[in-house]
Design a protein around this motif. Structure first.
Motif, short mmCIF file in Angstrom:
data_model
loop_
_atom_site.label_atom_id
_atom_site.label_comp_id
_atom_site.label_asym_id
_atom_site.label_seq_id
_atom_site.Cartn_x
_atom_site.Cartn_y
_atom_site.Cartn_z
N ARG A 13 -6.01 -9.16 -7.92
CA ARG A 13 -4.77 -9.83 -7.53
C ARG A 13 -3.57 -8.89 -7.48
O ARG A 13 -2.43 -9.33 -7.30
CB ARG A 13 -4.49 -10.99 -8.50
CG ARG A 13 -5.37 -12.19 -8.22
CD ARG A 13 -5.03 -13.32 -9.17
NE ARG A 13 -5.72 -13.20 -10.44
CZ ARG A 13 -5.39 -13.87 -11.53
NH1 ARG A 13 -4.35 -14.69 -11.51
NH2 ARG A 13 -6.08 -13.74 -12.65
N ARG A 14 -3.84 -7.58 -7.58
CA ARG A 14 -2.74 -6.63 -7.43
C ARG A 14 -2.45 -6.36 -5.95
O ARG A 14 -1.38 -5.86 -5.61
CB ARG A 14 -3.10 -5.32 -8.12
CG ARG A 14 -3.20 -5.43 -9.65
CD ARG A 14 -3.76 -4.17 -10.26
NE ARG A 14 -5.12 -3.93 -9.82
CZ ARG A 14 -5.87 -2.89 -10.19
NH1 ARG A 14 -5.35 -1.98 -11.04
NH2 ARG A 14 -7.10 -2.74 -9.74
N ARG A 34 -4.33 -11.59 -3.63
CA ARG A 34 -3.54 -12.77 -3.98
C ARG A 34 -3.85 -13.92 -3.03
O ARG A 34 -3.93 -15.08 -3.44
CB ARG A 34 -2.05 -12.44 -3.93
CG ARG A 34 -1.60 -11.45 -5.00
CD ARG A 34 -0.08 -11.30 -5.02
NE ARG A 34 0.32 -10.29 -6.00
CZ ARG A 34 0.65 -9.05 -5.69
NH1 ARG A 34 0.63 -8.66 -4.42
NH2 ARG A 34 0.99 -8.20 -6.62
N ASP A 37 -1.99 -24.19 -11.91
CA ASP A 37 -2.55 -22.87 -11.64
C ASP A 37 -2.68 -22.61 -10.15
O ASP A 37 -2.48 -21.48 -9.67
CB ASP A 37 -3.89 -22.68 -12.34
CG ASP A 37 -4.92 -23.74 -11.95
OD1 ASP A 37 -4.52 -24.77 -11.36
OD2 ASP A 37 -6.12 -23.54 -12.24
N LYS A 62 0.87 -21.92 -8.84
CA LYS A 62 1.29 -20.57 -9.24
C LYS A 62 0.64 -19.51 -8.36
O LYS A 62 1.29 -18.55 -7.94
CB LYS A 62 0.93 -20.34 -10.71
CG LYS A 62 1.38 -18.98 -11.23
CD LYS A 62 1.01 -18.81 -12.70
CE LYS A 62 1.42 -17.43 -13.20
NZ LYS A 62 1.05 -17.23 -14.63
N ALA A 63 -0.65 -19.69 -8.04
CA ALA A 63 -1.37 -18.72 -7.21
C ALA A 63 -0.80 -18.69 -5.80
O ALA A 63 -0.63 -17.62 -5.21
CB ALA A 63 -2.85 -19.07 -7.18
N GLU A 68 2.62 -16.94 -5.88
CA GLU A 68 2.48 -15.49 -6.01
C GLU A 68 2.15 -14.86 -4.66
O GLU A 68 2.69 -13.81 -4.31
CB GLU A 68 1.37 -15.16 -7.03
CG GLU A 68 1.80 -15.29 -8.47
CD GLU A 68 2.84 -14.25 -8.84
OE1 GLU A 68 2.63 -13.06 -8.56
OE2 GLU A 68 3.89 -14.65 -9.37
N TYR A 69 1.28 -15.52 -3.89
CA TYR A 69 0.93 -15.00 -2.57
C TYR A 69 2.13 -15.07 -1.62
O TYR A 69 2.41 -14.11 -0.89
CB TYR A 69 -0.24 -15.78 -1.99
CG TYR A 69 -0.49 -15.52 -0.52
CD1 TYR A 69 -0.87 -14.25 -0.07
CD2 TYR A 69 -0.31 -16.53 0.43
CE1 TYR A 69 -1.08 -14.01 1.28
CE2 TYR A 69 -0.52 -16.29 1.77
CZ TYR A 69 -0.90 -15.03 2.20
OH TYR A 69 -1.10 -14.79 3.53
N ARG A 121 5.29 -15.04 -2.33
CA ARG A 121 6.38 -14.13 -2.72
C ARG A 121 6.00 -12.67 -2.63
O ARG A 121 6.83 -11.82 -2.27
CB ARG A 121 6.82 -14.46 -4.16
CG ARG A 121 7.47 -15.83 -4.31
CD ARG A 121 7.73 -16.15 -5.77
NE ARG A 121 8.58 -15.17 -6.42
CZ ARG A 121 8.79 -15.09 -7.73
NH1 ARG A 121 8.16 -15.95 -8.54
NH2 ARG A 121 9.59 -14.20 -8.23
N HIS A 122 4.73 -12.35 -2.95
CA HIS A 122 4.36 -10.93 -3.07
C HIS A 122 3.16 -10.52 -2.22
O HIS A 122 2.64 -9.42 -2.41
CB HIS A 122 4.06 -10.61 -4.54
CG HIS A 122 5.17 -10.96 -5.47
ND1 HIS A 122 6.42 -10.37 -5.41
CD2 HIS A 122 5.24 -11.87 -6.49
CE1 HIS A 122 7.20 -10.88 -6.36
NE2 HIS A 122 6.51 -11.79 -7.02
#
Length: 412
Positions: free
Chosen positions: A241-242, A247, A298, A301-302, A305-306, A308-309
């Motif tokens: 997920r880095r 992600r 969860d 949140k996943a 994260e995708y 945003r990043h």
């Protein structure tokens, strides 16, 4: 001396030719699609070379067509070695010019349809306009009807009025032997539909649909193949997920595992379908129906994260985008299934299948084991008919043992 295009691409010669004024816009277009600097530089160079050749050949911008691209590559091959991707670069340029209205659309002359194809197209139009069937249903029916007519009439004239029951039975017997039960049953359904259509049109007077044999396909003859819970945990833990792609893939797999979504429902999920304040997802299900589902913490949140990043900048409103140029949303469910297959192979997991649907089966099985009713499972999975969900009753072995009738005389 270098000539800079749109502050990104450097050329050794000035732009010239009928495309010179539009190459900077073309450069921005391919940059917005997510192509790398190296790829963008190559595509602009091809565009500049093509523009110079058009000028040398005396071809005006409005006259440019795909035939000129073919001629240009013949010319280019005599002077330099063609590189991989050069033809695709010129195809992107032509698509851009057409989209901008600078050149006319490239019309491909249609081949004259065969007699069989004419009848298939008429039947397709009937299914679409008169019956209003779903596109996927029409796509599934047509190959069977095409094969049926070709088997009966070959490449010659199609005379539906000459069809007899023996022709129908013979075709079904030949095809059913090489098809899986579900596929064979779909074939007979399509054939009955076509024969009813032929009678409706007055092409036949006999009810040949009644002559279509029944293919044995016992309901719930097998147990749904689902990926074990432990393997799901192992699979999710294996994703890096880095990275942006990691992600994205992690969020996709969580949607499949936690909500049991179909691959197509994940592929066509849009940004506006997520209600962050209410914690809900609006899912586009089968037959265009929409349903609201809770968004687990969860999973939310996943996805966040995708977004945003990891998600590339794009005007596309789809949640999940391709990781390679051209940056766009997935075309369909196959792309999501490919993500699942790659993740499973990378993790070295030996799962029942490599497709996305096994997560749907896994969720239903787990819910049943934790006491959920078949009605609750069907509601979450978006089943329209209760019979669709009853197959999961076979998975609850403990409950089924309570229903077992003792063997007369005891165990032998």
């Amino acid at each position: 001396m270098k000539y800079i295009i749109d502050k990104q691409v450097a050329l050794t010669r000035p732009l010239e030719g009928p495309l010179a004024a539009h190459i900077a816009s073309f450069s921005r277009s391919i940059s917005n699609q997510g192509y790398s600097a190296c790829s963008m530089n190559r595509q602009v160079q091809i565009a500049a070379g093509f523009s110079r050749w058009l000028k040398q050949s005396g071809i005006e911008l409005g006259s440019v067509c795909s035939d000129h691209a073919v001629r240009y590559f013949r010319y280019r091959a005599r002077h330099v070695r063609l590189a991989r991707g050069d033809r695709a670069a010129l195809r992107h340029l032509l698509d851009f010019l057409e989209h901008e209205g600078l050149i006319a659309g490239q019309k491909i002359p249609e081949r004259r349809p065969t007699p069989v194809e004419r009848h298939v197209r008429a039947y397709e139009e009937y299914l679409r306009d008169a019956r209003a069937l779903a596109r996927v249903t029409i796509i599934n029916y047509l190959p069977f009807i095409r094969d049926f007519l070709k088997t009966c009439f070959g490449d010659g004239r199609v005379r539906v009025s000459r069809l007899r029951a023996v022709d129908v039975v013979r075709f079904v017997q030949q095809q059913a032997s090489r098809l899986r039960p579900k596929r064979a049953k779909l074939m007979t359904t399509a054939l009955r539909s076509f024969l009813r259509y032929a009678r409706y049109r007055g092409n036949i007077t006999l009810d040949l649909a009644a002559a279509v044999p029944t293919v044995a396909n016992w309901s719930m003859s097998s147990i749904p193949r689902s990926i074990p819970t432990e393997q799901i945990r192992q699979l999710l833990a294996s994703i890096d997920r880095r990275s942006a792609t990691g992600r994205r893939d992690y969020a996709i797999l969580l949607l499949l595992a936690r909500l049991g979504l179909r691959a197509g429902e994940v592929a066509f999920l849009e940004l506006d379908d997520i209600d962050w304040s209410a914690g809900q997802l609006s899912v586009h299900g089968k037959s265009g129906q929409r349903s609201a589902l809770p968004l687990p913490a969860d999973v939310g949140k996943a996805i966040a994260e995708y977004l945003r990043h990891g998600r590339p900048l794009s005007p596309c409103r789809r949640v999940f985008l391709r990781s390679r140029a051209p940056i766009a949303g997935f075309r369909g469910s196959i792309a999501v299934s490919s993500v699942v297959r790659r993740c499973i192979q990378r993790a070295g997991i030996s799962s029942p299948t490599t497709g996305a649907h096994q997560f749907r089966h896994a969720l239903a099985t787990e819910m049943l084991r934790h006491g959920a009713s078949l009605g609750e499972i069907g509601e979450l999975l978006g089943h329209h008919h209760p019979d669709t969900t009853t197959i999961y009753a076979k998975v609850d072995i403990k409950a089924l043992r309570k229903l077992a009738v003792p063997w007369p005389g005891g165990v032998q």
